[in-house]
Design a protein around this motif. Structure first.
Motif, PDB file in Angstrom:
ATOM      1  N   GLY A 118      41.866 -15.750 -14.649  1.00  0.00           N
ATOM      2  CA  GLY A 118      40.666 -16.332 -15.223  1.00  0.00           C
ATOM      3  C   GLY A 118      40.792 -17.136 -16.495  1.00  0.00           C
ATOM      4  N   GLY A 119      41.927 -17.737 -16.774  1.00  0.00           N
ATOM      5  CA  GLY A 119      42.039 -18.578 -17.958  1.00  0.00           C
ATOM      6  C   GLY A 119      41.035 -19.719 -17.941  1.00  0.00           C
ATOM      7  N   THR A 120      40.904 -20.373 -16.795  1.00  0.00           N
ATOM      8  CA  THR A 120      39.924 -21.456 -16.663  1.00  0.00           C
ATOM      9  C   THR A 120      38.561 -20.912 -16.263  1.00  0.00           C
ATOM     10  OG1 THR A 120      40.717 -21.775 -14.383  1.00  0.00           O
ATOM     11  CG2 THR A 120      41.577 -23.260 -16.073  1.00  0.00           C
ATOM     12  N   VAL A 121      38.528 -20.098 -15.208  1.00  0.00           N
ATOM     13  CA  VAL A 121      37.265 -19.633 -14.639  1.00  0.00           C
ATOM     14  C   VAL A 121      36.463 -18.795 -15.628  1.00  0.00           C
ATOM     15  CG1 VAL A 121      36.197 -18.364 -12.744  1.00  0.00           C
ATOM     16  CG2 VAL A 121      38.303 -19.629 -12.344  1.00  0.00           C
ATOM     17  N   VAL A 122      37.123 -17.925 -16.363  1.00  0.00           N
ATOM     18  CA  VAL A 122      36.441 -17.006 -17.269  1.00  0.00           C
ATOM     19  C   VAL A 122      36.425 -17.523 -18.702  1.00  0.00           C
ATOM     20  CG1 VAL A 122      36.453 -14.672 -18.242  1.00  0.00           C
ATOM     21  CG2 VAL A 122      36.976 -15.018 -15.815  1.00  0.00           C
ATOM     22  N   HIS A 123      37.593 -17.749 -19.276  1.00  0.00           N
ATOM     23  CA  HIS A 123      37.669 -17.954 -20.719  1.00  0.00           C
ATOM     24  C   HIS A 123      37.342 -19.374 -21.167  1.00  0.00           C
ATOM     25  CE1 HIS A 123      38.916 -13.901 -21.195  1.00  0.00           C
ATOM     26  NE2 HIS A 123      39.933 -14.069 -20.354  1.00  0.00           N
ATOM     27  N   ILE A 124      37.917 -20.385 -20.531  1.00  0.00           N
ATOM     28  CA  ILE A 124      37.570 -21.748 -20.924  1.00  0.00           C
ATOM     29  C   ILE A 124      36.096 -22.011 -20.625  1.00  0.00           C
ATOM     30  CG2 ILE A 124      37.992 -24.201 -20.566  1.00  0.00           C
ATOM     31  CD1 ILE A 124      40.889 -23.559 -19.944  1.00  0.00           C
ATOM     32  N   SER A 125      35.638 -21.601 -19.464  1.00  0.00           N
ATOM     33  CA  SER A 125      34.248 -21.874 -19.086  1.00  0.00           C
ATOM     34  C   SER A 125      33.263 -21.206 -20.033  1.00  0.00           C
ATOM     35  CB  SER A 125      33.984 -21.427 -17.642  1.00  0.00           C
ATOM     36  OG  SER A 125      33.956 -20.027 -17.528  1.00  0.00           O
ATOM     37  N   SER A 126      33.479 -19.940 -20.355  1.00  0.00           N
ATOM     38  CA  SER A 126      32.539 -19.233 -21.247  1.00  0.00           C
ATOM     39  C   SER A 126      32.640 -19.749 -22.672  1.00  0.00           C
ATOM     40  CB  SER A 126      32.804 -17.728 -21.207  1.00  0.00           C
ATOM     41  OG  SER A 126      34.121 -17.420 -21.626  1.00  0.00           O
ATOM     42  N   GLY A 127      33.860 -20.010 -23.140  1.00  0.00           N
ATOM     43  CA  GLY A 127      34.030 -20.509 -24.495  1.00  0.00           C
ATOM     44  C   GLY A 127      33.410 -21.874 -24.688  1.00  0.00           C
ATOM     45  N   VAL A 128      33.661 -22.792 -23.755  1.00  0.00           N
ATOM     46  CA  VAL A 128      33.102 -24.148 -23.849  1.00  0.00           C
ATOM     47  C   VAL A 128      31.583 -24.109 -23.715  1.00  0.00           C
ATOM     48  CG1 VAL A 128      32.977 -26.386 -22.667  1.00  0.00           C
ATOM     49  CG2 VAL A 128      35.199 -25.305 -23.092  1.00  0.00           C
ATOM     50  N   THR A 129      31.075 -23.244 -22.864  1.00  0.00           N
ATOM     51  CA  THR A 129      29.621 -23.113 -22.722  1.00  0.00           C
ATOM     52  C   THR A 129      28.998 -22.583 -24.009  1.00  0.00           C
ATOM     53  OG1 THR A 129      29.817 -22.717 -20.348  1.00  0.00           O
ATOM     54  CG2 THR A 129      27.768 -22.013 -21.415  1.00  0.00           C
ATOM     55  N   GLY A 130      29.644 -21.591 -24.631  1.00  0.00           N
ATOM     56  CA  GLY A 130      29.141 -21.072 -25.894  1.00  0.00           C
ATOM     57  C   GLY A 130      29.081 -22.157 -26.948  1.00  0.00           C
ATOM     58  N   LEU A 131      30.127 -22.967 -27.022  1.00  0.00           N
ATOM     59  CA  LEU A 131      30.157 -24.070 -27.990  1.00  0.00           C
ATOM     60  C   LEU A 131      29.070 -25.100 -27.679  1.00  0.00           C
ATOM     61  CD1 LEU A 131      31.480 -25.567 -30.345  1.00  0.00           C
ATOM     62  CD2 LEU A 131      33.091 -26.572 -28.706  1.00  0.00           C
ATOM     63  N   THR A 132      28.893 -25.415 -26.409  1.00  0.00           N
ATOM     64  CA  THR A 132      27.864 -26.382 -26.004  1.00  0.00           C
ATOM     65  C   THR A 132      26.479 -25.902 -26.422  1.00  0.00           C
ATOM     66  OG1 THR A 132      29.204 -27.054 -24.096  1.00  0.00           O
ATOM     67  CG2 THR A 132      26.860 -27.628 -24.056  1.00  0.00           C
ATOM     68  N   LEU A 133      26.187 -24.639 -26.152  1.00  0.00           N
ATOM     69  CA  LEU A 133      24.885 -24.080 -26.546  1.00  0.00           C
ATOM     70  C   LEU A 133      24.724 -24.069 -28.062  1.00  0.00           C
ATOM     71  CD1 LEU A 133      23.980 -20.956 -24.352  1.00  0.00           C
ATOM     72  CD2 LEU A 133      22.759 -23.136 -24.557  1.00  0.00           C
ATOM     73  N   ALA A 134      25.797 -23.712 -28.774  1.00  0.00           N
ATOM     74  CA  ALA A 134      25.736 -23.686 -30.235  1.00  0.00           C
ATOM     75  C   ALA A 134      25.420 -25.066 -30.793  1.00  0.00           C
ATOM     76  CB  ALA A 134      27.060 -23.172 -30.801  1.00  0.00           C
ATOM     77  N   LEU A 135      25.994 -26.108 -30.197  1.00  0.00           N
ATOM     78  CA  LEU A 135      25.734 -27.473 -30.651  1.00  0.00           C
ATOM     79  C   LEU A 135      24.316 -27.911 -30.301  1.00  0.00           C
ATOM     80  CD1 LEU A 135      29.138 -29.155 -29.691  1.00  0.00           C
ATOM     81  CD2 LEU A 135      28.344 -28.519 -31.977  1.00  0.00           C
ATOM     82  N   VAL A 136      23.828 -27.522 -29.134  1.00  0.00           N
ATOM     83  CA  VAL A 136      22.457 -27.861 -28.739  1.00  0.00           C
ATOM     84  C   VAL A 136      21.448 -27.199 -29.674  1.00  0.00           C
ATOM     85  CG1 VAL A 136      20.704 -27.529 -26.941  1.00  0.00           C
ATOM     86  CG2 VAL A 136      22.997 -28.302 -26.315  1.00  0.00           C
ATOM     87  N   LEU A 137      21.685 -25.935 -30.026  1.00  0.00           N
ATOM     88  CA  LEU A 137      20.753 -25.183 -30.868  1.00  0.00           C
ATOM     89  C   LEU A 137      20.842 -25.584 -32.338  1.00  0.00           C
ATOM     90  CD1 LEU A 137      21.222 -21.613 -29.353  1.00  0.00           C
ATOM     91  CD2 LEU A 137      19.231 -23.095 -29.081  1.00  0.00           C
ATOM     92  N   GLY A 138      22.033 -25.961 -32.779  1.00  0.00           N
ATOM     93  CA  GLY A 138      22.242 -26.235 -34.191  1.00  0.00           C
ATOM     94  C   GLY A 138      22.682 -24.975 -34.927  1.00  0.00           C
ATOM     95  N   ALA A 139      23.151 -25.165 -36.157  1.00  0.00           N
ATOM     96  CA  ALA A 139      23.693 -24.054 -36.936  1.00  0.00           C
ATOM     97  C   ALA A 139      22.603 -23.092 -37.394  1.00  0.00           C
ATOM     98  CB  ALA A 139      24.442 -24.595 -38.150  1.00  0.00           C
TER      99      ALA A 139
END
Length: 391
Positions: free
Chosen positions: A160-181
């Motif tokens: 799960g390097g791609t399926v689990v970790h990259i996907s969840s990490g990148v999604t978390g970052l995407t949401l963080a950027l959408v929401l703002g600090a």
């Protein structure tokens, strides 16, 4: 069918299931006190939500067994999934495989929540996670583990390097950027007892996560478990040394950030590399993750609250690339890595990482933006609620 293999995969599934309440406890331990008990409740809700979605839709979308679009509907509600034989050339029934994979979906969804603690409306978050599991996680699992597009490119991902970790990490970052600090950026005073117990549950569960991905009680499972232990222990020690050199103190969070870094980085390679390679994985990831948490995050200015991207996203990317370097045919890989003289696998891994990041970020952003129209134009809690916390 093999009763030994069935028992091994079922026990591994339960260990992976345990990782989600472990992660909820770990997140609660490092979160601000005003959101601590919210994270515990959220962990339980995620278990319920993803379990039902996986049973109803997720497994059918992720593992239809073919690349024909119409076939993604044939296993809705586990329809036609056998409890006593396999259609996947395994020694465990298809239903056992479905349960094991479902526990992966649960922990992956939970990882995302660490990036946006205390900033997102709960109803909006649950809606986002529901659509994300069906539209991002399930297709990505198919692309990598069900002979889909990424697998056909030649890329490999053991657990799960791609399926689990990259996907969840990148999604978390995407949401963080959408929401703002966050409106008030502070370093929370952690609750070490929560962090310690939650971290240990994660660490324990990861042996089922990686070992169980062999899908049989065999030599590859043993190799994956040994590599998991070596990489995590090495990364913890090296990360602790780096933290001490910088801060003259080592916290419980430092120790577990190190071990988690090692667990993440070895995940895509656990059943494909020699034990000595896992030592190198652990050493390298300690430096990279410490840099991502202390330097990259600051320079780029994103607010990844509990470092879901910093640990899982960055660690997953590094692990996928190192798999292309150290994969060994003698240790279960179907393709030799760079260390054995072949450049092709590393190129395939780079392409898989790029595709995973692009697909995950784009679809996650679209889901978030569409959902915002149903929540008065914003997914974010109001200033008063954020200040008070979500407990």
């Amino acid at each position: 069918m093999s009763s030994g293999d069935i028992a091994f995969v079922l026990v591994s599934s339960l260990l992976v299931w345990l990782m989600t309440p472990g992660l909820a406890l770990f997140y609660a331990g490092v979160a601000e006190e005003k959101n601590r008990f919210y994270m515990l409740r959220l962990g339980l809700i995620v278990i319920g939500l993803v379990s039902v979605l996986w049973f109803a839709l997720g497994y059918s979308f992720a593992f239809p067994g073919t690349n024909h679009f119409n076939d993604i509907f044939k296993h809705l509600f586990l329809n036609g999934v056998s409890f006593d034989h396999t259609t996947r050339a395994l020694t465990i029934p298809d239903a056992g495989f479905a349960f094991f994979q479902g526990t992966f979906a649960i922990i992956t969804v939970m990882i995302i929540t660490g990036s946006i603690v205390g900033r997102m409306k709960t109803a909006a978050l649950l809606a986002f996670l529901s659509f994300w599991m069906v539209l991002v996680y399930a297709p990505l699992a198919h692309m990598v583990w069900d002979n889909g597009f990424i697998a056909q490119l030649g890329a490999i991902d053991f657990a799960g390097g791609t399926v689990v970790h990259i996907s969840s990490g990148v999604t978390g970052l995407t949401l963080a950027l959408v929401l703002g600090a966050r409106r008030h950026m502070i370093t929370p005073k952690g609750k070490d007892s929560f962090t310690f117990v939650g971290g240990l549950l994660l660490w324990l569960g990861w042996f089922g996560f990686n070992g169980g991905s062999a899908l049989a009680a065999n030599g590859q499972a043993i190799s994956a478990i040994i590599n998991t232990g070596v990489a995590s222990a090495t990364a913890m020690l090296v990360y602790a040394y780096i933290a001490y050199r910088k801060n003259k103190v080592v916290t419980v969070a430092d120790l577990f950030n190190g071990s988690l870094a090692g667990l993440v980085v070895i995940t895509p390679a656990a059943g494909f590399v020699a034990p000595w390679a896992s030592l190198i994985f652990g050493i390298l990831v300690a430096f990279v993750i410490h840099w991502s948490l202390s330097t990259l995050k600051t320079k780029c200015g994103y607010d990844d609250t509990l470092d879901a991207f910093g640990i899982h996203g960055v660690g997953g990317i590094l692990g996928a690339l190192l798999t292309g370097v150290f994969a060994s045919k003698e240790f279960g890989s179907t393709t030799a890595g760079l260390i054995q003289g072949s450049w092709s696998l590393l190129g395939d891994q780079v392409l898989a990482v790029v595709i995973t990041i692009a697909f995950t970020a784009i679809v996650s952003y679209i889901i978030a933006k569409i959902l915002s129209f149903f929540f008065n134009g914003t997914l974010r809690v109001d200033a008063k609620t954020e200040e008070k916390g979500l407990n």
